[in-house]
Design a protein around this motif. Structure first.
Motif, PDB file in Angstrom:
ATOM      1  N   UNK A 128       0.825  -1.202   0.000  1.00  0.00           N
ATOM      2  CA  UNK A 128       0.000   0.000   0.000  1.00  0.00           C
ATOM      3  C   UNK A 128       0.863   1.257   0.000  1.00  0.00           C
ATOM      4  N   UNK A 129       1.853   1.315   0.892  1.00  0.00           N
ATOM      5  CA  UNK A 129       2.679   2.518   1.032  1.00  0.00           C
ATOM      6  C   UNK A 129       3.427   2.837  -0.262  1.00  0.00           C
ATOM      7  N   UNK A 181       7.804  12.391   0.700  1.00  0.00           N
ATOM      8  CA  UNK A 181       7.796  11.191  -0.143  1.00  0.00           C
ATOM      9  C   UNK A 181       9.012  10.319   0.111  1.00  0.00           C
ATOM     10  N   UNK A 182      10.125  10.936   0.402  1.00  0.00           N
ATOM     11  CA  UNK A 182      11.348  10.191   0.682  1.00  0.00           C
ATOM     12  C   UNK A 182      11.352   9.683   2.126  1.00  0.00           C
ATOM     13  N   UNK A 183      10.845  10.485   3.057  1.00  0.00           N
ATOM     14  CA  UNK A 183      10.877  10.088   4.461  1.00  0.00           C
ATOM     15  C   UNK A 183       9.803   9.072   4.836  1.00  0.00           C
ATOM     16  N   UNK A 219      10.980   5.514   4.904  1.00  0.00           N
ATOM     17  CA  UNK A 219      11.959   5.356   5.981  1.00  0.00           C
ATOM     18  C   UNK A 219      11.226   5.243   7.322  1.00  0.00           C
ATOM     19  N   UNK A 220      10.222   6.093   7.521  1.00  0.00           N
ATOM     20  CA  UNK A 220       9.440   6.045   8.757  1.00  0.00           C
ATOM     21  C   UNK A 220       8.620   4.763   8.847  1.00  0.00           C
ATOM     22  N   UNK A 221       8.062   4.321   7.712  1.00  0.00           N
ATOM     23  CA  UNK A 221       7.318   3.060   7.685  1.00  0.00           C
ATOM     24  C   UNK A 221       8.238   1.910   8.084  1.00  0.00           C
ATOM     25  N   UNK A 222       9.443   1.898   7.530  1.00  0.00           N
ATOM     26  CA  UNK A 222      10.419   0.858   7.879  1.00  0.00           C
ATOM     27  C   UNK A 222      10.792   0.935   9.347  1.00  0.00           C
ATOM     28  N   UNK A 223      10.980   2.151   9.843  1.00  0.00           N
ATOM     29  CA  UNK A 223      11.328   2.327  11.254  1.00  0.00           C
ATOM     30  C   UNK A 223      10.209   1.814  12.165  1.00  0.00           C
ATOM     31  N   UNK A 224       8.968   1.871  11.690  1.00  0.00           N
ATOM     32  CA  UNK A 224       7.841   1.354  12.484  1.00  0.00           C
ATOM     33  C   UNK A 224       7.742  -0.164  12.383  1.00  0.00           C
ATOM     34  N   UNK A 225       8.005  -0.717  11.211  1.00  0.00           N
ATOM     35  CA  UNK A 225       7.873  -2.156  10.982  1.00  0.00           C
ATOM     36  C   UNK A 225       8.951  -2.931  11.748  1.00  0.00           C
ATOM     37  N   UNK A 226      10.178  -2.507  11.623  1.00  0.00           N
ATOM     38  CA  UNK A 226      11.293  -3.283  12.154  1.00  0.00           C
ATOM     39  C   UNK A 226      11.174  -3.531  13.669  1.00  0.00           C
ATOM     40  N   UNK A 261      13.619   3.862  -2.434  1.00  0.00           N
ATOM     41  CA  UNK A 261      13.571   5.229  -1.920  1.00  0.00           C
ATOM     42  C   UNK A 261      14.896   5.944  -2.146  1.00  0.00           C
ATOM     43  N   UNK A 262      16.003   5.279  -1.861  1.00  0.00           N
ATOM     44  CA  UNK A 262      17.322   5.880  -2.058  1.00  0.00           C
ATOM     45  C   UNK A 262      17.557   6.191  -3.533  1.00  0.00           C
ATOM     46  N   UNK A 263      17.139   5.303  -4.405  1.00  0.00           N
ATOM     47  CA  UNK A 263      17.280   5.543  -5.844  1.00  0.00           C
ATOM     48  C   UNK A 263      16.449   6.751  -6.267  1.00  0.00           C
ATOM     49  N   UNK A 264      15.236   6.818  -5.787  1.00  0.00           N
ATOM     50  CA  UNK A 264      14.346   7.937  -6.114  1.00  0.00           C
ATOM     51  C   UNK A 264      14.955   9.254  -5.619  1.00  0.00           C
TER      52      UNK A 264
END
Length: 165
Positions: free
Chosen positions: A16-17, A33-35, A38-45, A155-158
């Motif tokens: 979805x994200x 859009x870039x963050x 990163x924030x989603x990953x920080x919440x998942x992990x 995200x890093x590529x974008x």
């Protein structure tokens, strides 16, 4: 929450994200859009990570899954065009069916594996894990690392391509 539910939840959140952020003809590339990934990953992990395997086959599996996520993130990124918007003069991107297909296929395969590990081939997977000395936590973590690495690589590529435009 059981492992299958966690895996399906992570798959759904990531799909979805990413599609909501990227799919379409003219998507502004800004800080949010870039963050957001990163924030989603920080919440998942922290919510779902069981504990990084420090050695052995579990560590190899986790590293291989992270590497696969990196490669798949680059594949997804290759399906996105980043350009300077003629309307705003700022970076924008365009992602279409190819981009969506990469994400749907990868996440669909990961979801099918998670479902299959419980319903289709639990005994075979269990034997493989015992033979290779891989814990259930290491397998779960490997799938999380793959998802997060794919999302962060995209995200890093974008961000890198947007900075160059």
């Amino acid at each position: 929450m059981n492992g299958l539910t966690q895996a399906m939840l992570i798959n759904g959140i990531v799909l979805f994200a990413v599609l909501e952020a990227d799919l379409g003809p003219h998507r502004k590339v800004g800080a949010f859009r870039v963050l957001r990934p990163v924030l989603t990953s920080a919440a998942i992990v922290p919510l779902f990570l069981k504990g990084f395997a420090g050695s052995g086959s579990g560590l190899v599996l986790e590293l291989a899954a992270a590497a696969a996520g990196l490669v798949l993130g680059l594949l997804a990124a290759s399906q996105t065009t980043v350009y300077r918007s003629p309307r705003t003069g700022k970076a924008a991107s365009r992602a279409g069916l190819g981009y969506a297909a990469v994400w749907v296929v990868v996440i669909g395969a990961r979801a099918a594996f998670s479902y299959g590990s419980v319903h289709w081939f639990p005994h075979q997977l269990g034997r493989w894990m015992v033979t290779n000395q891989i814990t259930a936590d290491a397998l779960t973590d490997a799938l999380i690392f793959m998802a997060v690495a794919m999302m962060l690589t995209r995200t890093a590529s974008l961000a890198g391509r947007a900075a160059r435009v």
